[in-house]
Design an enzyme around this catalytic site. Structure first.
Site, PDB file in Angstrom:
ATOM      1  N   THR A   1       0.813  -1.215   0.000  1.00  0.00           N
ATOM      2  CA  THR A   1       0.000   0.000   0.000  1.00  0.00           C
ATOM      3  C   THR A   1       0.848   1.268   0.000  1.00  0.00           C
ATOM      4  O   THR A   1       0.485   2.261  -0.625  1.00  0.00           O
ATOM      5  CB  THR A   1      -0.944  -0.024   1.222  1.00  0.00           C
ATOM      6  OG1 THR A   1      -1.862  -1.096   1.032  1.00  0.00           O
ATOM      7  CG2 THR A   1      -1.702   1.267   1.382  1.00  0.00           C
TER       8      THR A   1
ATOM      9  N   SER B   1       1.832  -7.675  -0.544  1.00  0.00           N
ATOM     10  CA  SER B   1       2.573  -8.639   0.278  1.00  0.00           C
ATOM     11  C   SER B   1       2.032 -10.067   0.211  1.00  0.00           C
ATOM     12  O   SER B   1       2.796 -11.003   0.456  1.00  0.00           O
ATOM     13  CB  SER B   1       2.658  -8.149   1.721  1.00  0.00           C
ATOM     14  OG  SER B   1       1.400  -8.097   2.330  1.00  0.00           O
TER      15      SER B   1
ATOM     16  N   THR C   1       1.264  -4.496   4.235  1.00  0.00           N
ATOM     17  CA  THR C   1       1.061  -4.802   5.655  1.00  0.00           C
ATOM     18  C   THR C   1       0.433  -6.177   5.906  1.00  0.00           C
ATOM     19  O   THR C   1       0.533  -6.697   7.011  1.00  0.00           O
ATOM     20  CB  THR C   1       0.170  -3.735   6.319  1.00  0.00           C
ATOM     21  OG1 THR C   1      -1.090  -3.692   5.664  1.00  0.00           O
ATOM     22  CG2 THR C   1       0.838  -2.382   6.287  1.00  0.00           C
TER      23      THR C   1
HETATM   24  N1  ASP Z   1      -2.712  -5.396   0.271  1.00  0.00           N
HETATM   25  C1  ASP Z   1      -1.688  -4.678   0.869  1.00  0.00           C
HETATM   26  C2  ASP Z   1      -0.461  -5.531   0.966  1.00  0.00           C
HETATM   27  O1  ASP Z   1      -0.285  -6.220   1.933  1.00  0.00           O
HETATM   28  C3  ASP Z   1      -2.066  -4.126   2.176  1.00  0.00           C
HETATM   29  C4  ASP Z   1      -1.099  -3.140   2.680  1.00  0.00           C
HETATM   30  O2  ASP Z   1      -0.028  -2.948   2.170  1.00  0.00           O
HETATM   31  O3  ASP Z   1      -1.407  -2.471   3.675  1.00  0.00           O
HETATM   32  O4  ASP Z   1       0.333  -5.492   0.071  1.00  0.00           O
END
Ligand code: ASP
Length: 200
Positions: free
Chosen positions: A26, A73, A106
Protein backbone atom coordinates in the site's frame (compact mmCIF):
# COMPACT_ATOMS: atom_id res chain seq x y z
CA UNK A 1 10.21 0.79 26.61
CA UNK A 2 12.89 2.67 24.72
CA UNK A 3 11.95 6.10 23.41
CA UNK A 4 13.82 7.17 20.29
CA UNK A 5 14.02 10.92 20.62
CA UNK A 6 15.75 12.07 17.48
CA UNK A 7 18.17 10.99 14.82
CA UNK A 8 21.34 13.06 14.67
CA UNK A 9 21.30 15.89 12.16
CA UNK A 10 24.71 15.78 10.52
CA UNK A 11 26.35 18.13 8.03
CA UNK A 12 25.79 17.09 4.41
CA UNK A 13 29.29 15.76 3.82
CA UNK A 14 29.03 13.46 6.84
CA UNK A 15 25.66 11.89 6.05
CA UNK A 16 25.49 8.17 6.78
CA UNK A 17 24.13 5.74 4.21
CA UNK A 18 20.81 3.96 4.67
CA UNK A 19 19.84 1.15 2.32
CA UNK A 20 16.23 1.23 1.13
CA UNK A 21 14.89 -2.12 -0.06
CA UNK A 22 11.47 -1.80 -1.68
CA UNK A 23 8.96 -4.61 -2.16
CA UNK A 24 5.66 -2.77 -2.78
CA UNK A 25 2.38 -2.82 -0.86
CA UNK A 26 0.00 0.00 0.00
CA UNK A 27 2.84 2.43 0.72
CA UNK A 28 3.66 2.12 -3.00
CA UNK A 29 0.08 1.95 -4.29
CA UNK A 30 -2.09 4.49 -6.08
CA UNK A 31 -5.87 4.80 -6.03
CA UNK A 32 -8.21 6.51 -8.47
CA UNK A 33 -8.92 9.45 -6.15
CA UNK A 34 -8.11 10.81 -2.67
CA UNK A 35 -10.96 9.05 -0.92
CA UNK A 36 -10.15 5.68 -2.41
CA UNK A 37 -8.94 4.07 0.84
CA UNK A 38 -9.60 0.47 -0.16
CA UNK A 39 -9.39 -1.52 -3.41
CA UNK A 40 -6.72 0.88 -4.66
CA UNK A 41 -4.82 -0.91 -7.36
CA UNK A 42 -4.74 1.86 -9.93
CA UNK A 43 -1.00 2.30 -10.07
CA UNK A 44 2.34 1.72 -8.46
CA UNK A 45 4.81 4.16 -6.95
CA UNK A 46 8.41 3.68 -8.03
CA UNK A 47 11.09 3.75 -5.29
CA UNK A 48 12.63 7.03 -6.48
CA UNK A 49 9.18 8.66 -6.47
CA UNK A 50 8.65 7.44 -2.93
CA UNK A 51 11.87 9.09 -1.75
CA UNK A 52 11.35 12.27 -3.78
CA UNK A 53 8.01 12.61 -1.98
CA UNK A 54 9.83 13.02 1.37
CA UNK A 55 12.70 15.41 0.63
CA UNK A 56 13.41 15.76 4.38
CA UNK A 57 15.01 12.31 4.27
CA UNK A 58 17.86 13.66 2.13
CA UNK A 59 18.89 15.82 5.11
CA UNK A 60 19.29 12.72 7.29
CA UNK A 61 20.98 10.16 5.09
CA UNK A 62 22.28 9.19 1.70
CA UNK A 63 19.72 6.67 0.51
CA UNK A 64 20.69 3.75 -1.69
CA UNK A 65 17.70 2.01 -3.30
CA UNK A 66 17.39 -1.67 -4.11
CA UNK A 67 14.08 -2.69 -5.69
CA UNK A 68 13.28 -6.27 -4.71
CA UNK A 69 9.72 -6.21 -6.13
CA UNK A 70 6.71 -3.94 -6.45
CA UNK A 71 3.71 -6.05 -5.46
CA UNK A 72 1.26 -6.71 -2.68
CA UNK A 73 2.57 -8.64 0.28
CA UNK A 74 0.36 -11.72 -0.30
CA UNK A 75 2.58 -12.27 -3.36
CA UNK A 76 5.80 -12.01 -1.35
CA UNK A 77 7.40 -15.37 -0.61
CA UNK A 78 10.64 -17.30 -0.42
CA UNK A 79 12.38 -15.64 -3.41
CA UNK A 80 11.92 -12.17 -1.94
CA UNK A 81 12.66 -13.34 1.62
CA UNK A 82 15.94 -14.95 0.58
CA UNK A 83 16.98 -11.98 -1.57
CA UNK A 84 16.27 -9.61 1.31
CA UNK A 85 18.10 -11.69 3.91
CA UNK A 86 21.20 -12.13 1.76
CA UNK A 87 21.38 -8.54 0.54
CA UNK A 88 20.63 -7.04 3.95
CA UNK A 89 23.39 -9.09 5.58
CA UNK A 90 25.87 -8.11 2.85
CA UNK A 91 24.99 -4.41 2.75
CA UNK A 92 24.85 -3.95 6.52
CA UNK A 93 28.41 -5.33 6.72
CA UNK A 94 29.60 -2.19 4.89
CA UNK A 95 31.09 0.25 7.44
CA UNK A 96 29.43 3.23 5.73
CA UNK A 97 25.92 1.75 5.97
CA UNK A 98 24.17 2.73 9.21
CA UNK A 99 21.01 0.68 8.78
CA UNK A 100 18.29 -0.41 6.40
CA UNK A 101 14.63 0.24 5.66
CA UNK A 102 12.35 -2.23 3.87
CA UNK A 103 9.00 -1.15 2.38
CA UNK A 104 6.34 -3.86 2.51
CA UNK A 105 2.62 -4.46 2.25
CA UNK A 106 1.06 -4.80 5.65
CA UNK A 107 -0.92 -8.01 5.12
CA UNK A 108 2.12 -10.29 5.38
CA UNK A 109 4.55 -7.75 6.77
CA UNK A 110 4.94 -9.55 10.08
CA UNK A 111 5.96 -12.80 8.34
CA UNK A 112 8.73 -11.12 6.35
CA UNK A 113 9.91 -9.15 9.38
CA UNK A 114 10.08 -12.31 11.48
CA UNK A 115 11.97 -14.19 8.77
CA UNK A 116 14.50 -11.34 8.59
CA UNK A 117 14.76 -11.29 12.39
CA UNK A 118 15.86 -14.93 12.23
CA UNK A 119 18.19 -14.67 9.24
CA UNK A 120 19.86 -11.24 8.93
CA UNK A 121 23.25 -11.28 10.59
CA UNK A 122 23.88 -7.72 11.78
CA UNK A 123 23.31 -5.62 14.86
CA UNK A 124 22.49 -2.60 12.70
CA UNK A 125 18.82 -1.59 12.62
CA UNK A 126 16.50 -3.03 9.98
CA UNK A 127 13.15 -1.24 9.87
CA UNK A 128 10.26 -2.76 7.96
CA UNK A 129 7.78 -0.03 7.04
CA UNK A 130 4.39 0.09 5.35
CA UNK A 131 1.29 2.23 5.19
CA UNK A 132 -2.38 1.69 5.75
CA UNK A 133 -3.43 4.32 3.21
CA UNK A 134 -2.25 4.49 -0.39
CA UNK A 135 0.09 7.12 -1.78
CA UNK A 136 -2.84 8.97 -3.37
CA UNK A 137 -5.05 9.10 -0.26
CA UNK A 138 -6.10 12.08 1.80
CA UNK A 139 -4.20 11.90 5.13
CA UNK A 140 -1.90 9.19 3.85
CA UNK A 141 0.43 7.75 6.44
CA UNK A 142 3.27 6.57 4.19
CA UNK A 143 5.51 9.68 4.12
CA UNK A 144 5.80 10.09 7.90
CA UNK A 145 6.18 6.34 8.36
CA UNK A 146 9.04 6.35 5.86
CA UNK A 147 10.69 9.40 7.45
CA UNK A 148 10.42 7.83 10.90
CA UNK A 149 11.79 4.54 9.59
CA UNK A 150 14.93 6.31 8.34
CA UNK A 151 15.27 8.18 11.66
CA UNK A 152 15.02 4.91 13.52
CA UNK A 153 17.52 3.21 11.22
CA UNK A 154 19.97 5.98 12.18
CA UNK A 155 19.24 6.07 15.89
CA UNK A 156 21.98 4.66 18.15
CA UNK A 157 19.25 3.39 20.50
CA UNK A 158 17.97 1.11 17.74
CA UNK A 159 21.19 -0.89 17.41
CA UNK A 160 21.09 -4.47 18.60
CA UNK A 161 17.28 -4.50 18.69
CA UNK A 162 16.94 -6.84 15.71
CA UNK A 163 14.40 -6.23 12.99
CA UNK A 164 11.75 -3.64 13.82
CA UNK A 165 8.41 -2.68 12.30
CA UNK A 166 7.39 0.99 12.19
CA UNK A 167 3.96 2.39 11.40
CA UNK A 168 1.90 5.06 13.16
CA UNK A 169 4.95 6.46 15.08
CA UNK A 170 5.29 3.13 16.90
CA UNK A 171 8.29 0.79 16.86
CA UNK A 172 7.60 -2.92 17.25
CA UNK A 173 9.91 -5.89 17.57
CA UNK A 174 9.56 -8.29 14.64
CA UNK A 175 9.56 -11.01 17.27
CA UNK A 176 6.16 -10.03 18.65
CA UNK A 177 4.32 -7.77 16.21
CA UNK A 178 1.06 -8.68 14.50
CA UNK A 179 -1.50 -6.88 12.35
CA UNK A 180 -4.76 -6.40 14.20
CA UNK A 181 -7.13 -4.48 11.93
CA UNK A 182 -7.77 -4.39 8.20
CA UNK A 183 -7.56 -0.61 7.65
CA UNK A 184 -6.98 1.35 10.87
CA UNK A 185 -3.62 3.16 10.96
CA UNK A 186 -2.98 1.88 14.50
CA UNK A 187 -3.29 -1.72 13.32
CA UNK A 188 0.06 -3.16 14.49
CA UNK A 189 0.15 -4.43 18.07
CA UNK A 190 2.37 -6.58 20.24
CA UNK A 191 -0.33 -8.23 22.34
CA UNK A 192 0.80 -8.53 25.98
CA UNK A 193 4.24 -6.98 25.53
CA UNK A 194 3.63 -3.63 23.89
CA UNK A 195 5.89 -1.73 21.49
CA UNK A 196 9.63 -1.29 22.04
CA UNK A 197 9.64 2.41 21.26
CA UNK A 198 8.15 5.47 19.63
CA UNK A 199 9.44 7.73 16.88
CA UNK A 200 8.40 10.98 18.53
N1 ASP B 1 -2.71 -5.40 0.27
C1 ASP B 1 -1.69 -4.68 0.87
C2 ASP B 1 -0.46 -5.53 0.97
O1 ASP B 1 -0.29 -6.22 1.93
C3 ASP B 1 -2.07 -4.13 2.18
C4 ASP B 1 -1.10 -3.14 2.68
O2 ASP B 1 -0.03 -2.95 2.17
O3 ASP B 1 -1.41 -2.47 3.68
O4 ASP B 1 0.33 -5.49 0.07
Amino acid sequence: VTTLLSAPLLPAQALPTVKLFTTGGTIQSKGAHRLKLSNYSDGKVQPAELLADVPEIAKLATMEIVEISNKGSPSIGAPEHLALAKQLTAELARPDVAGAVVTHGTSNLEETAYFLQLTVKSDKPVIVVGAMRPYTAISRDGPLNLYNAVRTALAPEARGKGVMVLLNDTIHSARFVTKNHTYHVETFVDRELGPIGYAD
